[in-house]
Each structure stands twice: as C-alpha cells, then as structure tokens.
Design a protein around this motif. Sequence first.
Motif, PDB file in Angstrom:
ATOM      1  N   HIS A 251       0.844  -1.202   0.000  1.00 35.23           N
ATOM      2  CA  HIS A 251       0.000   0.000   0.000  1.00 35.23           C
ATOM      3  C   HIS A 251       0.872   1.242   0.000  1.00 35.23           C
ATOM      4  O   HIS A 251       0.679   2.177  -0.801  1.00 35.23           O
ATOM      5  CB  HIS A 251      -0.918  -0.025   1.228  1.00 35.23           C
ATOM      6  CG  HIS A 251      -1.863   1.139   1.310  1.00 35.23           C
ATOM      7  ND1 HIS A 251      -2.337   1.617   2.510  1.00 35.23           N
ATOM      8  CD2 HIS A 251      -2.407   1.931   0.362  1.00 35.23           C
ATOM      9  CE1 HIS A 251      -3.141   2.633   2.285  1.00 35.23           C
ATOM     10  NE2 HIS A 251      -3.203   2.845   0.984  1.00 35.23           N
ATOM     11  N   THR A 255       1.546   3.715  -3.346  1.00 34.35           N
ATOM     12  CA  THR A 255       1.081   5.098  -3.193  1.00 34.35           C
ATOM     13  C   THR A 255       2.214   6.094  -3.408  1.00 34.35           C
ATOM     14  O   THR A 255       2.064   7.067  -4.165  1.00 34.35           O
ATOM     15  CB  THR A 255       0.451   5.303  -1.810  1.00 34.35           C
ATOM     16  OG1 THR A 255      -0.661   4.416  -1.656  1.00 34.35           O
ATOM     17  CG2 THR A 255      -0.039   6.731  -1.637  1.00 34.35           C
ATOM     18  N   LYS A 286      -2.954   9.153   3.143  1.00 35.19           N
ATOM     19  CA  LYS A 286      -3.728   7.915   3.273  1.00 35.19           C
ATOM     20  C   LYS A 286      -2.865   6.712   3.648  1.00 35.19           C
ATOM     21  O   LYS A 286      -3.399   5.631   3.896  1.00 35.19           O
ATOM     22  CB  LYS A 286      -4.462   7.622   1.956  1.00 35.19           C
ATOM     23  CG  LYS A 286      -5.504   8.679   1.598  1.00 35.19           C
ATOM     24  CD  LYS A 286      -6.111   8.397   0.226  1.00 35.19           C
ATOM     25  CE  LYS A 286      -7.113   9.481  -0.152  1.00 35.19           C
ATOM     26  NZ  LYS A 286      -7.687   9.259  -1.507  1.00 35.19           N
ATOM     27  N   TYR A 317      -7.616   5.338   6.774  1.00 34.99           N
ATOM     28  CA  TYR A 317      -7.701   4.460   5.607  1.00 34.99           C
ATOM     29  C   TYR A 317      -7.025   3.145   5.911  1.00 34.99           C
ATOM     30  O   TYR A 317      -6.033   3.091   6.625  1.00 34.99           O
ATOM     31  CB  TYR A 317      -7.033   5.101   4.387  1.00 34.99           C
ATOM     32  CG  TYR A 317      -7.858   6.188   3.752  1.00 34.99           C
ATOM     33  CD1 TYR A 317      -8.677   5.927   2.656  1.00 34.99           C
ATOM     34  CD2 TYR A 317      -7.829   7.487   4.262  1.00 34.99           C
ATOM     35  CE1 TYR A 317      -9.440   6.925   2.083  1.00 34.99           C
ATOM     36  CE2 TYR A 317      -8.590   8.494   3.687  1.00 34.99           C
ATOM     37  CZ  TYR A 317      -9.390   8.203   2.599  1.00 34.99           C
ATOM     38  OH  TYR A 317     -10.152   9.193   2.027  1.00 34.99           O
ATOM     39  N   GLU A 318      -7.558   2.077   5.353  1.00 38.63           N
ATOM     40  CA  GLU A 318      -6.883   0.786   5.467  1.00 38.63           C
ATOM     41  C   GLU A 318      -6.825   0.140   4.093  1.00 38.63           C
ATOM     42  O   GLU A 318      -7.710   0.319   3.253  1.00 38.63           O
ATOM     43  CB  GLU A 318      -7.581  -0.122   6.468  1.00 38.63           C
ATOM     44  CG  GLU A 318      -9.007  -0.486   6.149  1.00 38.63           C
ATOM     45  CD  GLU A 318      -9.618  -1.370   7.227  1.00 38.63           C
ATOM     46  OE1 GLU A 318      -8.849  -1.975   7.992  1.00 38.63           O
ATOM     47  OE2 GLU A 318     -10.858  -1.453   7.292  1.00 38.63           O
ATOM     48  N   PHE A 319      -5.755  -0.588   3.882  1.00 40.27           N
ATOM     49  CA  PHE A 319      -5.542  -1.278   2.627  1.00 40.27           C
ATOM     50  C   PHE A 319      -6.431  -2.509   2.583  1.00 40.27           C
ATOM     51  O   PHE A 319      -6.421  -3.330   3.499  1.00 40.27           O
ATOM     52  CB  PHE A 319      -4.064  -1.667   2.527  1.00 40.27           C
ATOM     53  CG  PHE A 319      -3.707  -2.374   1.255  1.00 40.27           C
ATOM     54  CD1 PHE A 319      -4.003  -1.819   0.026  1.00 40.27           C
ATOM     55  CD2 PHE A 319      -3.052  -3.597   1.296  1.00 40.27           C
ATOM     56  CE1 PHE A 319      -3.658  -2.466  -1.152  1.00 40.27           C
ATOM     57  CE2 PHE A 319      -2.704  -4.258   0.131  1.00 40.27           C
ATOM     58  CZ  PHE A 319      -3.003  -3.688  -1.102  1.00 40.27           C
ATOM     59  N   ARG A 395      -8.383   0.501  -1.298  1.00 44.06           N
ATOM     60  CA  ARG A 395      -8.362   0.941   0.101  1.00 44.06           C
ATOM     61  C   ARG A 395      -9.771   1.336   0.528  1.00 44.06           C
ATOM     62  O   ARG A 395     -10.649   1.562  -0.312  1.00 44.06           O
ATOM     63  CB  ARG A 395      -7.380   2.104   0.306  1.00 44.06           C
ATOM     64  CG  ARG A 395      -7.668   3.328  -0.502  1.00 44.06           C
ATOM     65  CD  ARG A 395      -6.864   4.537  -0.016  1.00 44.06           C
ATOM     66  NE  ARG A 395      -5.454   4.494  -0.333  1.00 44.06           N
ATOM     67  CZ  ARG A 395      -4.886   5.160  -1.344  1.00 44.06           C
ATOM     68  NH1 ARG A 395      -5.631   5.902  -2.154  1.00 44.06           N
ATOM     69  NH2 ARG A 395      -3.589   5.085  -1.558  1.00 44.06           N
ATOM     70  N   LYS A 396      -9.963   1.439   1.824  1.00 48.14           N
ATOM     71  CA  LYS A 396     -11.271   1.788   2.367  1.00 48.14           C
ATOM     72  C   LYS A 396     -11.095   2.828   3.460  1.00 48.14           C
ATOM     73  O   LYS A 396     -10.194   2.722   4.291  1.00 48.14           O
ATOM     74  CB  LYS A 396     -11.958   0.542   2.948  1.00 48.14           C
ATOM     75  CG  LYS A 396     -13.338   0.805   3.537  1.00 48.14           C
ATOM     76  CD  LYS A 396     -13.936  -0.464   4.130  1.00 48.14           C
ATOM     77  CE  LYS A 396     -13.293  -0.812   5.465  1.00 48.14           C
ATOM     78  NZ  LYS A 396     -14.012  -1.915   6.162  1.00 48.14           N
TER      79      LYS A 396
END
Length: 404
Positions: A251, A255, A286, A317-319, A395-396
């Motif tokens: 992640h 990014t 993020k 945010y999480e992957f 991601r969320k």
Amino acid sequence: MMNKPEVLVPAGTPEKLKVAIDYGADAVYIGGERLGLRSRANNYSISDMAEGAAYAHSHGAKVYLAANIVCHENELEDNISYLTEVRDAGVDALIVSDPAIISAVLTKVPGLPVHLSTQASAVNYEAVNFWAKHGLERVVLGRETTFEEIKEIKENTDVEIEAFIQGAMCTSYSGRCVMSNYMNKRDANRGGCAQNCRFLYNLADESGSSLNGDEMFTMSAVDMSLIPVIGQMISTGVDSLKIEGRMKTIHYVSTVANVYRTAVDTYCADPEHFEVDPAWIDELAKISQRRMSFGFFNGAPTKDDELFEHTKPDLGYEFIGEVKGYQDGRVIIQERNNFSEGDELEFYGPNFYHYLTTVNDLQDEDGMKIERASHAMMICSIAIDKELPVGTMIRKKKAAKVRA
C-alpha cells in the motif's frame, strides 16, 4: 536541458519490487541476505535478485542493493564471492558506506558500480568530490542537507547526487546511533536497530522519582515529506529522489511511487507553470506514517519536528486488497483486510488513476453470496460495471480514532 530525476522507491520484497515498478518507479533498492542494515526484513536471495533485476530491466528500471553495513575484521573476504554473485544476478549498483567494502568492490568485483550510502554522512561537496575521486558513481546525501546545501553540492560536483524526499528520519546523525546496541545489544550499524528512540520514556531524578508524573514521551523525529516543495527539490538538479521504507507495505510502496512519479512528470513537462496538486498531499496522507515535516530542507528542525507525544491520529484508511482479474461484470479481488457489502471502496492504479464504488453483490471464490470478506488473502468478487486492470490497489476509509 533539464535533468529529469529518477524516482527511487524501496522494495523490501520481490512483490514490492514489481508493485513499485508498475506504479512508476525508475529504480528500486533492495536488501540482500548479507551486508544490509535491515537484518529482520524479508531480504532477497541471489535468485530473487536475478528475477527482480530481469523484471526491472524489462520495464526500463534499475535495481540497487543496499550493502551499507559496517564490516568487522575477517568478514570482508567471505563476502567477495557473494558480491560477485550479486553483480552476475544483474544488480545495477551497490549502496555502501564502509570504505573497506567500497575498496573491495572497486578492485575485486569489476562492473558493479558503487553508490555511497547516506550512512556515510556526506553533506558537503568536498566530501562528495572525495568519494568521486575514489571511483564512486553516485553519492546519497545525508538527510541533514538543506535546499541551499543541495544546490551548492550539485553545482560543485560532477558525480550523481541522490537525496531523500519521503520517509522516516533518524534522531541521530545519518543513522549513526548506538542507543540500540547499548540498551538491547542490537547494533544499528550492523542491521539490528531496535528503534529505541521510539520507545516510551519517563523523566526521573536521581532518586528515581518521576519529574513529569505519568506522562510518557518518545525521543524520535517526525517523518519527512517533500511533496509540497518537490518543484524546488527537482530544480536543484539532483539525479535521484529517494523514498525511505523497505519495511513498508505494498500500500505504501504503490502510493508513494504513484504520487512522486506523477509529480516529477508534471514538473518536467512544464517547470515554469508547475504547481503542487493538493490531491498529491491528500494521497500521501492515506498511508501509514507519522506526522510529517520538511526535515532539514528549510534549515535545522525545531522541537515541532520531534515526535514527543505517544499518541497519533489514525489515518482513517486501510488497505483492502488488490485486483486480480475481471470477468463477466465482476472484479476479482485478493483480500488483505476485511470489507463488507455496502462499504465504499477506493480503487487506485498507476498514472494516478482513482475510482470509487460501493461493494455490491459480494461473492466468495465459489460464487456464493457473502456479507463480509473476512479471511486474509481470500479470493472474492464484487459486481462492477467497469473493468479494472490487474494490479489495481484497493483501500477503504474508516472511522478516525486515536491509537498509541
């Protein structure tokens, strides 16, 4: 003609190497099973290096191996054959700080270029020119250099210059720390740093009585991010922009590679009218990291650049996972963290591509309807009317919270 700098991204594993290159890295740096400062990382075997170098070269990218350990007596000769294997595996350069290793490589492993590690603390052009005269092709500057110093160094040297633009800073000068060795018998200069500066401490008097109550503090620095001043950094003429983080996730790697690739390309396309896109700053926010500063770029850091507090806001945010395919109106996902029916997911890919969608008709690998993808690395799919390329990351956003 303007010098377009290389975007150099950490690649702690073969998976991360491919991700970094797919997301825009011109070069990656890795660690081997010997001579590196990340002894607890998943370091590369010779066969891993050969596979990684082949992948990089097929995409017009390079691979550098960090061999920046401090060698003790009787260790060097045992590693000459190893470094010859490294060269033959296709590694493009070696990153070194110990003069003994530098001398050995230049005399006994011909054809393997040497870059001076930041561990050597080169922060003036006289030092850079010294190393250039001894056969080094590139110098990685110490993180302690300012914008004006980087400009002056570049103007007074002919050797390639590499400078850090993103990642962790060290509370000691260029990482020359003995705290870990003293407290944990883990030598930071031989790959065993325990990051003692990030432990929680209390201040006490000679009798052992606390001078600050129950309050605990760290002694570490905040992280560096130069994306707000990336145009200035490129204008110095540096040859390589280095991102720290070989222990970070895919992640993080995807990014930072995506953001800095986009920023460098945008600047070089039209330097006169270049402006930093706020979306780049938002994107870097993020990923998992500490508070950010410019490090030494604008001068000596102040107390505001130290991370005394022991709590920090969750980044929100999480992957979630990675796209593995698209078939019959469904995107196939390899899950890394839980997500559920109705969640909003952000898909992002190379060239700063982004796409938002809500999870709809979540199914497991067998096509059975499920409400939640709850097992790491499971294969699942969602209905979507847009084909997304393999390798697209997901991601969320989650509720912000405070964590220790």
